[in-house]
Design an enzyme around this catalytic site. Structure first.
Site, mmCIF file in Angstrom:
data_model
loop_
_atom_site.group_PDB
_atom_site.id
_atom_site.type_symbol
_atom_site.label_atom_id
_atom_site.label_comp_id
_atom_site.label_asym_id
_atom_site.label_seq_id
_atom_site.Cartn_x
_atom_site.Cartn_y
_atom_site.Cartn_z
ATOM 1 N N LEU A 1 -75.884 82.168 -26.097
ATOM 2 C CA LEU A 1 -76.056 80.991 -26.952
ATOM 3 C C LEU A 1 -74.703 80.338 -27.175
ATOM 4 O O LEU A 1 -73.848 80.874 -27.855
ATOM 5 C CB LEU A 1 -76.676 81.377 -28.304
ATOM 6 C CG LEU A 1 -78.111 81.887 -28.265
ATOM 7 C CD1 LEU A 1 -78.593 82.208 -29.666
ATOM 8 C CD2 LEU A 1 -79.037 80.894 -27.601
ATOM 9 N N ASP A 2 -74.502 79.186 -26.580
ATOM 10 C CA ASP A 2 -73.262 78.442 -26.767
ATOM 11 C C ASP A 2 -73.175 77.915 -28.185
ATOM 12 O O ASP A 2 -74.164 77.910 -28.937
ATOM 13 C CB ASP A 2 -73.191 77.268 -25.785
ATOM 14 C CG ASP A 2 -73.098 77.731 -24.341
ATOM 15 O OD1 ASP A 2 -72.537 78.812 -24.115
ATOM 16 O OD2 ASP A 2 -73.586 76.999 -23.470
ATOM 17 N N LYS A 3 -72.016 77.426 -28.554
ATOM 18 C CA LYS A 3 -71.784 76.889 -29.889
ATOM 19 C C LYS A 3 -72.844 75.853 -30.263
ATOM 20 O O LYS A 3 -73.371 75.868 -31.365
ATOM 21 C CB LYS A 3 -70.388 76.258 -29.961
ATOM 22 C CG LYS A 3 -70.080 75.615 -31.285
ATOM 23 C CD LYS A 3 -68.704 74.988 -31.274
ATOM 24 C CE LYS A 3 -68.428 74.257 -32.572
ATOM 25 N NZ LYS A 3 -67.106 73.622 -32.568
#
Length: 120
Positions: free
Chosen positions: A102-104
């Site tokens: 999960l990216d930012k």
């Protein structure tokens, strides 16, 4: 092209009282809804305000620096009985981070183990 190698600095993750959307929790796991724009774990440029900072505070887990990991690891014996280690300084010292994709900018549920089993 020039390359600059910076001196390694020990990472110390500090617990922070951050608002967390806890979906489920028991003695072994925590399911948290990560909001978009929240960084999951500390890294250069994002040392505070991360999900891991908030989880450490929420779970009251101890923290240690990476430098302490090296000395702690030397104290672990091969005759460990294999029992789970929960909320110990060794567990927190392994790496207070989360393996994720999960990216930012991505929101989603993360299942976080609060305990590990030492099998040897």
């Amino acid at each position: 092209m020039d390359c600059i190698i910076l001196e390694w600095k020990p990472l110390r993750v500090e617990p922070e009282n951050l608002p967390l959307d806890i979906v489920y929790e028991d003695e072994n796991v925590l399911v948290v809804n990560k909001p978009a724009q929240m960084v999951v774990h500390p890294a250069p440029g994002n040392a505070t305000g991360t999900l891991v900072n908030g989880i450490l505070h929420h779970s009251s887990l101890p923290t240690v620096s990476n430098q302490e990991v090296l000395s702690d690891a030397e104290d672990i014996s091969d005759d460990d009985d294999g029992e789970g280690l929960c909320s110990s300084s060794y567990v927190a010292s392994v790496r207070p981070g989360i393996v994720h994709w999960l990216d930012k900018g991505t929101s989603g549920l993360l299942v976080v183990a609060k305990c590990i089993l030492m099998v040897g």
